[in-house]
Design a protein around this motif. Sequence first.
Motif, PDB file in Angstrom:
ATOM      1  N   GLU A  73       0.825  -1.207   0.000  1.00  0.00           N
ATOM      2  CA  GLU A  73       0.000   0.000   0.000  1.00  0.00           C
ATOM      3  C   GLU A  73       0.862   1.262   0.000  1.00  0.00           C
ATOM      4  O   GLU A  73       0.558   2.244  -0.710  1.00  0.00           O
ATOM      5  CB  GLU A  73      -0.911  -0.007   1.228  1.00  0.00           C
ATOM      6  N   ILE A  74       1.952   1.248   0.761  1.00  0.00           N
ATOM      7  CA  ILE A  74       2.858   2.402   0.824  1.00  0.00           C
ATOM      8  C   ILE A  74       3.509   2.646  -0.536  1.00  0.00           C
ATOM      9  O   ILE A  74       3.629   3.800  -0.990  1.00  0.00           O
ATOM     10  CB  ILE A  74       3.933   2.201   1.908  1.00  0.00           C
ATOM     11  N   GLU A  75       3.913   1.577  -1.188  1.00  0.00           N
ATOM     12  CA  GLU A  75       4.517   1.703  -2.521  1.00  0.00           C
ATOM     13  C   GLU A  75       3.561   2.418  -3.476  1.00  0.00           C
ATOM     14  O   GLU A  75       3.957   3.332  -4.203  1.00  0.00           O
ATOM     15  CB  GLU A  75       4.858   0.311  -3.066  1.00  0.00           C
ATOM     16  N   GLU A  76       2.307   2.011  -3.468  1.00  0.00           N
ATOM     17  CA  GLU A  76       1.306   2.620  -4.351  1.00  0.00           C
ATOM     18  C   GLU A  76       1.075   4.092  -4.007  1.00  0.00           C
ATOM     19  O   GLU A  76       0.950   4.937  -4.907  1.00  0.00           O
ATOM     20  CB  GLU A  76      -0.014   1.842  -4.244  1.00  0.00           C
ATOM     21  N   LYS A  77       1.028   4.397  -2.715  1.00  0.00           N
ATOM     22  CA  LYS A  77       0.793   5.781  -2.289  1.00  0.00           C
ATOM     23  C   LYS A  77       1.946   6.695  -2.710  1.00  0.00           C
ATOM     24  O   LYS A  77       1.720   7.821  -3.185  1.00  0.00           O
ATOM     25  CB  LYS A  77       0.604   5.843  -0.774  1.00  0.00           C
ATOM     26  N   ILE A  78       3.177   6.229  -2.521  1.00  0.00           N
ATOM     27  CA  ILE A  78       4.346   7.039  -2.911  1.00  0.00           C
ATOM     28  C   ILE A  78       4.369   7.239  -4.419  1.00  0.00           C
ATOM     29  O   ILE A  78       4.625   8.348  -4.920  1.00  0.00           O
ATOM     30  CB  ILE A  78       5.656   6.387  -2.425  1.00  0.00           C
ATOM     31  N   GLU A  79       4.083   6.170  -5.160  1.00  0.00           N
ATOM     32  CA  GLU A  79       4.089   6.267  -6.624  1.00  0.00           C
ATOM     33  C   GLU A  79       3.011   7.236  -7.105  1.00  0.00           C
ATOM     34  O   GLU A  79       3.267   8.093  -7.962  1.00  0.00           O
ATOM     35  CB  GLU A  79       3.859   4.890  -7.232  1.00  0.00           C
ATOM     36  N   ASN A  80       1.812   7.139  -6.551  1.00  0.00           N
ATOM     37  CA  ASN A  80       0.713   8.036  -6.950  1.00  0.00           C
ATOM     38  C   ASN A  80       1.033   9.493  -6.611  1.00  0.00           C
ATOM     39  O   ASN A  80       0.754  10.402  -7.404  1.00  0.00           O
ATOM     40  CB  ASN A  80      -0.584   7.614  -6.257  1.00  0.00           C
ATOM     41  N   PHE A  81       1.635   9.697  -5.448  1.00  0.00           N
ATOM     42  CA  PHE A  81       2.004  11.063  -5.058  1.00  0.00           C
ATOM     43  C   PHE A  81       3.047  11.633  -6.022  1.00  0.00           C
ATOM     44  O   PHE A  81       2.920  12.779  -6.482  1.00  0.00           O
ATOM     45  CB  PHE A  81       2.555  11.079  -3.629  1.00  0.00           C
ATOM     46  N   THR A  82       4.065  10.848  -6.321  1.00  0.00           N
ATOM     47  CA  THR A  82       5.149  11.315  -7.201  1.00  0.00           C
ATOM     48  C   THR A  82       4.625  11.638  -8.598  1.00  0.00           C
ATOM     49  O   THR A  82       5.015  12.643  -9.203  1.00  0.00           O
ATOM     50  CB  THR A  82       6.266  10.262  -7.290  1.00  0.00           C
ATOM     51  N   ILE A  83       3.737  10.795  -9.102  1.00  0.00           N
ATOM     52  CA  ILE A  83       3.158  11.040 -10.428  1.00  0.00           C
ATOM     53  C   ILE A  83       2.330  12.328 -10.421  1.00  0.00           C
ATOM     54  O   ILE A  83       2.417  13.149 -11.337  1.00  0.00           O
ATOM     55  CB  ILE A  83       2.283   9.843 -10.866  1.00  0.00           C
ATOM     56  N   GLU A  84       1.546  12.519  -9.378  1.00  0.00           N
ATOM     57  CA  GLU A  84       0.654  13.682  -9.289  1.00  0.00           C
ATOM     58  C   GLU A  84       1.431  15.000  -9.200  1.00  0.00           C
ATOM     59  O   GLU A  84       1.050  15.995  -9.819  1.00  0.00           O
ATOM     60  CB  GLU A  84      -0.259  13.535  -8.070  1.00  0.00           C
ATOM     61  N   TYR A  85       2.543  14.989  -8.458  1.00  0.00           N
ATOM     62  CA  TYR A  85       3.228  16.266  -8.172  1.00  0.00           C
ATOM     63  C   TYR A  85       4.658  16.329  -8.725  1.00  0.00           C
ATOM     64  O   TYR A  85       5.423  17.211  -8.341  1.00  0.00           O
ATOM     65  CB  TYR A  85       3.251  16.500  -6.660  1.00  0.00           C
ATOM     66  N   PHE A  86       4.964  15.435  -9.645  1.00  0.00           N
ATOM     67  CA  PHE A  86       6.333  15.363 -10.181  1.00  0.00           C
ATOM     68  C   PHE A  86       6.820  16.713 -10.711  1.00  0.00           C
ATOM     69  O   PHE A  86       7.964  17.101 -10.493  1.00  0.00           O
ATOM     70  CB  PHE A  86       6.395  14.315 -11.299  1.00  0.00           C
ATOM     71  N   SER A  87       5.950  17.445 -11.405  1.00  0.00           N
ATOM     72  CA  SER A  87       6.360  18.698 -12.067  1.00  0.00           C
ATOM     73  C   SER A  87       6.725  19.808 -11.096  1.00  0.00           C
ATOM     74  O   SER A  87       7.387  20.781 -11.481  1.00  0.00           O
ATOM     75  CB  SER A  87       5.246  19.193 -13.002  1.00  0.00           C
ATOM     76  N   VAL A  88       6.315  19.695  -9.824  1.00  0.00           N
ATOM     77  CA  VAL A  88       6.623  20.766  -8.863  1.00  0.00           C
ATOM     78  C   VAL A  88       7.535  20.294  -7.728  1.00  0.00           C
ATOM     79  O   VAL A  88       7.799  21.046  -6.788  1.00  0.00           O
ATOM     80  CB  VAL A  88       5.323  21.364  -8.262  1.00  0.00           C
ATOM     81  N   LEU A  89       8.030  19.070  -7.835  1.00  0.00           N
ATOM     82  CA  LEU A  89       8.917  18.538  -6.798  1.00  0.00           C
ATOM     83  C   LEU A  89      10.375  18.790  -7.160  1.00  0.00           C
ATOM     84  O   LEU A  89      10.751  18.729  -8.334  1.00  0.00           O
ATOM     85  CB  LEU A  89       8.695  17.035  -6.615  1.00  0.00           C
TER      86      LEU A  89
END
Length: 202
Positions: free
Chosen positions: A123-139
């Motif tokens: 579950e943590i893997e999926e959450k981190i991946e989804n977060f990174t995809i969503e906000y990649f352009s501003v990280l």
Amino acid sequence: MFLEWLIYFGAVGTSLLLTKYLPAYISEKAKNLATKEDIEEITQKVENIKKENQIELSKLQGNIDIKIELERLKAKNTEIYFQKQLEAMKELYKLRSEILPNYRMPDMDWDDACQDIALDFKEIEEKIENFTIEYFSVLYQDIISKLDIAKNCAAEGKFEEPTDFKSHQLADTLWKNVDEATKNFKQHIEVQIHNKSLERNI
């Protein structure tokens, strides 16, 4: 005799008129004509220069307007970008809170917390991946790198037994990288807020 004198004076008058007064008159008229032509030529040149200047001014004004609009768009885009970063910061802190286990017993220690993290690796893997995809352009790149390490720990750990020592190590590394990513991102945001405050005071 009178007629002869009349013709004589007429001839003398005409001669004086032709030799003295007429050339002066013609010369003066020529000067006036030349002056008038000069004035018209100068006026035309002035008008042409005014038109050229007006064209140049219009071009300059157009360029200035374009630059002002670009700066306005840039400022707007910068503000939108920063608002997206604030949103990402909030979501990253939320993700961090979800990864950190609840204090579920009086003598719970970090080993117990790591085991709880290990139980949620998938579950943590999926959450981190989804977060990174969503906000990649501003990280920032350092944030992305730390989150990638954390995600890889979860991806590897989901195949291990939660009670194994390796799971404990992976959970510990995962948590440290998520925690550091959150703190570093917060520092980046604070620097931007400080810079914006300085800009407003200038």
